[in-house]
Design an enzyme around this catalytic site. Structure first.
Site, mmCIF file in Angstrom:
data_model
loop_
_atom_site.group_PDB
_atom_site.id
_atom_site.type_symbol
_atom_site.label_atom_id
_atom_site.label_comp_id
_atom_site.label_asym_id
_atom_site.label_seq_id
_atom_site.Cartn_x
_atom_site.Cartn_y
_atom_site.Cartn_z
ATOM 1 N N GLU A 164 0.782 -1.229 0.000
ATOM 2 C CA GLU A 164 0.000 0.000 0.000
ATOM 3 C C GLU A 164 0.814 1.279 0.000
ATOM 4 O OE1 GLU A 164 -3.322 0.229 -0.199
ATOM 5 O OE2 GLU A 164 -3.533 -1.938 -0.367
ATOM 6 N N SER B 18 -42.551 -33.671 43.552
ATOM 7 C CA SER B 18 -41.992 -34.060 44.854
ATOM 8 C C SER B 18 -40.572 -33.584 45.075
ATOM 9 C CB SER B 18 -42.056 -35.583 45.009
ATOM 10 O OG SER B 18 -43.399 -36.028 45.032
#
Length: 823
Positions: A87, A483
């Site tokens: 770049e 239960s």
């Protein structure tokens, strides 16, 4: 001539000044509307939130832009060299705009006029930062001039390393990857530090045009661009020519990341964490805040829990029969394409969290076997692989029974399947060609395992498969605990004057409310067994005893304890609630049992240990215990630091031990007897079965882990005439604990100081004499002990000698032997 030269010179000066003035006015206008470049100093890009298991393994990621921020110091030199070469090779030398690069671009563009080539740009990395952060992407002269002005200003305000850091963390690489760290993971499933020269060069090639260099659609263009970057790296002196030549021989090597985590079967857990993060910090923080979340998940226990639950649900479902094929397609020679199309349209769910299962199509069915074609594994939809296999008759016998009417309707495979049917299969042996028929179960369930001392959730299963249903039955399903709620009724009693040897009448009872009469009954019997101790009531899960006990001490007290344990936010004080007729979640039940397991200390269940922001600062920690001496600057012969446990004591430790001892009896000789094979450590727990067996429960614990689960249909329906918590749920807990026990030390429940142990008669609850049969050693608090008289709760009076003799052969023997204190 001189006057003419002077005239032209004057005209030139005027023209120059005019152009200069116009340029000055134009540039002044440009600078008025320039964005503030100083915002770059506080740049916080959207960063992915990452969720980790307790051992650090990545579970999942959440992001709108798949980005992880890396400081420039953490980016290897070879990676920086690749981007500079691709770049802006003069990045560290120019003032923001590269005049030589600009001149070269202008010259090349003039030469390419009429060639049809795209104009060559000359933007430096600084200019790209200015454009990406502060400007639009419009291809106009105004934008380019603003970009140049901002570049000069940015270069004056920030260091080169800071500018490069901004660039590398912001740029888009395609495949929804932003920033170099996210790109490395997305394309190569590696950290940035692991990238090779060739891999770094390919990533550096992408910002120019990710779609133009797509690794699969434009592989040749991608290779050429990568090799060009490698040549520039060698030309600029970052690598040797030998290294460059070797790097160019490497294949592209892109391996897209599959999923966002590596912890098997953690989807339900991750979703629970995601919900909490949104609730705590909001949607934006989750998807853009870059949070690092360390959860409490134990990956090994999670795999065990998931497999145990999946196997149990499948086993139950297969006993009820076959639900039918998932879909039907044509079985022409192109069956692989037809099957691929069916999957691509999501008409059949792929169970990603059940990797052993594969989708297949029936090619032929006979009386002895089924020939199948399996889904392609090569990922090529236009030319899928055509793998086949067989299902033997013995590997699908369960399917001869039709689940719709629950009866056998077929004698062989050809009576169950036909050509074109789409089904799930599982390999009998890995790598083999033989398969067994599978089907996603309609029955579901939830499971939670927790550390009872800290509240850390170690494993969570929200159903058979997250791919099948995202509804989390461990945290979201409101079910009746049945239960399994009884221990909290008995704990309230033990905390308020009753003992494990207190006797309650187990006999039919009627509760009249208005015009309605409620007659609770015990499982499998109507008449009861007469007077029995509280221990027997828990071990045998006696409904009639429990109702009488709750009635005797008052439901307001039971409701207070249920809320104190966190089972309900607000419990209605009605007697049926004593039998677990309210609705709660598995998570709440397991948390409540954890309080008993840890000696009565309140806990806050959590799936999150710690949260850090993007900078590594801890913003949440579950651990609330204090330790003032833990951060000493050095050792000066001081005592070791001690964690201060400031949690609320919600249950007397002695009561917690008593109810724990009674629930050990449930496992050893009660409703869960023979279902839990672990014998090397203390295990306690309680079964639960709701009306019509619509839900079956078991919640149990050892000194270092508590776990609970339920099984039931999402739309409550009976599980079967003989379905019970002891028969369905307890074995699942037992299988889980048997495997989990290999990962943790064997321990026994600790006895609180001051407890007294006295042998009592199981039936009467009174002190046993030497040699008396059917006795048990009970734990009593200081100042309490076996009763001196045989009083039965629920009768309201002392029993006569004749009643004692009728109800207890052991009592008769005691009387004839001259024992005292029976009446």
């Amino acid at each position: 001539m001189i006057r003419l030269i002077g005239y032209f010179f004057g005209m030139a000066c005027v023209l120059f000044l005019g152009v200069a003035a116009a340029a000055a006015i134009y540039l002044t206008g440009m600078t008025k509307d320039l964005p503030d470049y100083e915002v770059l100093a506080s740049y916080e890009p959207p960063v992915a939130t990452r969720i980790h298991a307790g051992n650090g393994a990545l579970m999942s990621e959440y992001a709108r832009e798949r980005r992880l921020f890396l400081p420039i110091q953490a980016i290897p030199d070879r990676v920086k060299a690749a981007f500079l070469s691709a770049e802006d090779k003069n990045f560290y030398n120019h003032p923001g705009v590269d005049p030589f690069g600009l001149a070269r671009a202008v010259l090349n563009n003039l030469q390419n006029i009429g060639s049809g080539r795209r104009p060559e740009g000359a933007s430096t990395i600084t200019q790209q930062v200015a454009k990406n952060f502060l400007l639009s992407a419009d291809q106009t002269m105004d934008r380019k001039i603003k970009e140049a002005i901002l570049s000069f200003r940015i270069e004056q305000a920030y260091s080169k390393d800071k500018i490069l850091e901004l660039y590398l963390n912001e740029i888009f690489f395609g495949l929804n990857a932003y920033g170099i760290a996210g790109a490395a993971l997305t394309y190569f499933d590696k950290s940035v530090t692991e990238l090779t020269t060739a891999e770094a060069a390919y990533l550096a090639a992408l910002p120019k045009g990710p779609n133009n260099y797509h690794p699969f659609r434009h592989e040749q263009a991608a290779l050429e661009r990568r090799n060009w970057v490698i040549d520039r790296m060698a030309e600029n002196g970052y690598i040797t020519q030998v290294d460059a030549d070797e790097a160019k021989t490497q294949p592209l090597g892109v391996k897209p990341r599959r999923g966002s985590g590596s912890v098997l079967a953690s989807e339900y857990f991750s979703e629970a964490v995601r919900r909490q993060l949104i609730e705590r910090y909001g949607d934006k923080a989750l998807y853009e805040g870059g949070l690092s979340v360390r959860t409490s998940l134990d990956p090994d226990l999670q795999v065990i829990a998931s497999r145990v639950m999946q196997n149990a649900l499948v086993d139950y479902d297969e006993r009820r029969g076959f639900h039918g094929a998932l879909a039907s397609i044509e079985t022409s020679p192109d069956w692989a394409l037809s099957l691929g199309k069916l999957l691509s349209e999501n008409k059949v769910p792929e169970l990603r969290d059940v990797p052993e299962w594969t989708i297949a199509v029936v090619l032929n069915a006979s009386a002895h076997e089924v020939e199948i074609g399996l889904e392609s594994q090569n990922g090529n939809k236009t030319d899928p692989e055509r793998k086949t296999g067989t299902i033997a008759a013995d590997d699908m016998k369960w399917a001869y029974r039709d689940a719709a009417n629950e009866r056998k309707t077929a004698k062989g495979p050809d009576g169950v399947l036909k050509a074109g049917d789409v089904i799930y299969v599982e390999a009998v042996k890995e790598g083999g060609n033989a398969y067994r028929l599978r089907q996603p179960p309609k029955v579901q369930g939830g499971f939670v395992a927790m550390d009872p001392n800290t509240g850390r959730v170690l494993a969570m299963v929200g159903g058979f498969s997250y791919s099948q249903s995202e509804f989390n039955r461990a945290t979201q399903a409101m079910r009746q605990p049945g239960s399994s709620f009884k221990p909290f009724v008995y704990a309230a009693a033990l905390d308020n004057g009753y003992t494990p040897a207190s006797v309650v009448l187990d006999a039919p009872i009627e509760i009249v409310s208005g015009n309605q009469v409620w007659r609770p009954s015990n499982y499998g019997e109507e008449d009861g067994t007469g007077p029995a101790t509280l221990r027997t009531g828990i071990e045998k899960s006696r409904n009639q005893m429990t109702v009488r006990l709750a009635q005797d001490m008052g439901m307001d007290l039971v409701a207070e304890y249920a809320e104190r344990f966190g089972i309900y936010d607000k419990m209605q004080p009605y007697l049926p609630m004593a039998l677990g007729s309210g609705e709660t979640t598995v998570m709440r039940m397991v948390s409540a049992y954890a309080v008993i397991a840890n000696g009565g200390k309140q806990i806050k269940p959590t799936v999150i240990d710690r949260i850090q922001d993007r900078y590594g600062k801890t913003i949440f920690r579950h651990e609330e215990r204090g330790c003032e001496a833990c951060n000493a600057s050095g050792w000066a012969n001081q005592e070791e630091p001690v964690l201060v446990d400031n949690r609320e004591q919600v249950l007397d430790p002695m009561t917690a031990y008593q109810i724990t001892s009674m629930m050990e009896g449930v496992v050893q000789r009660g409703s869960a007897a023979g279902k839990i094979p672990v014998k090397d450590r203390s295990v306690a727990g309680k079964t639960g079965t709701t009306n019509d067996a619509k839900d079956t429960w078991f919640v149990g614990f050892t000194p270092n882990i508590v776990a609970g689960l339920y099984l039931g249909f999402d739309t409550p329906a009976p599980l079967g005439a003989r379905a019970t918590g002891g028969g369905l749920a307890a074995p699942i807990f037992g299988t889980f604990l048997e495997q989990a026990a290999k990962l943790m030390p064997a321990e026994k429940f600790q006895v609180p100081d001051g407890m007294k142990f006295i042998a009592v008669n199981r039936k009467t609850g009174m002190m046993a004499f030497d040699g008396e049969p059917d006795t048990i050693v009970e734990a009593f608090k200081p100042g309490t002990g076996p009763a001196d008289v045989f009083q039965v709760i629920g009768e309201g009076e002392y029993m006569s000698q004749e009643q004692i003799l009728d109800s207890s052969p052991q009592a008769q023997q005691a009387i004839t032997s001259g024992a005292s204190g029976l009446y």
